[in-house]
Enzyme design. Structure first.
Site, short mmCIF file in Angstrom:
data_model
loop_
_atom_site.label_atom_id
_atom_site.label_comp_id
_atom_site.label_asym_id
_atom_site.label_seq_id
_atom_site.Cartn_x
_atom_site.Cartn_y
_atom_site.Cartn_z
N CYS A 158 0.83 -1.20 0.00
CA CYS A 158 0.00 0.00 0.00
C CYS A 158 0.87 1.25 0.00
O CYS A 158 1.71 1.44 0.88
CB CYS A 158 -0.89 -0.01 1.23
N SER A 159 0.67 2.14 -0.97
CA SER A 159 1.49 3.35 -1.06
C SER A 159 1.26 4.26 0.14
O SER A 159 2.22 4.89 0.63
CB SER A 159 1.20 4.10 -2.36
#
Length: 113
Positions: free
Chosen positions: A11-12
């Site tokens: 997840c960024s």
């Protein structure tokens, strides 16, 4: 300074939160919550410390939370579902000595840094 992050490396937002903590001198305990999920009691404590209802920490995108009626479920039902299926936990959750915040957006973490 120490922090704990319940992290998903794919997840960024979670990666950005982890980098923000490290850039600000935090020694970070990284918990990949999909592999090492928090207990129901831990989730309840984290959301209470953040001043959030469990439903506010519910991950909707990419899950069946809506189909299961979880956005409108009781806190106990949401916590039970999250404990059984950690993919329902929105990320990243970050805890420091100053409190707990959901790092969405990442700027919310400034409140506990």
């Amino acid at each position: 300074m120490k922090a704990t992050i319940w992290h998903n490396p794919r997840c960024s937002k979670s990666r950005n939160a982890l980098q923000l903590l490290r850039d600000n001198g935090y020694e970070v305990d990284v918990i990949e919550y999909l592999r090492d999920p928090p207990t129901r009691a831990t989730l309840a404590r984290l959301y209470a410390s953040a001043g959030m209802e469990p439903a506010q920490g519910l991950r909707i995108t990419g899950t069946d939370a809506v189909a299961r009626g979880l956005p409108n479920a009781s806190a106990d039902e949401v916590l039970d579902a999250m404990a059984a299926d950690p993919s329902l936990i929105e990320r990243p959750l970050v805890e420091t000595g100053k409190g707990v915040r959901l790092g969405r957006p990442t700027e919310q973490l400034q409140e506990i840094m």
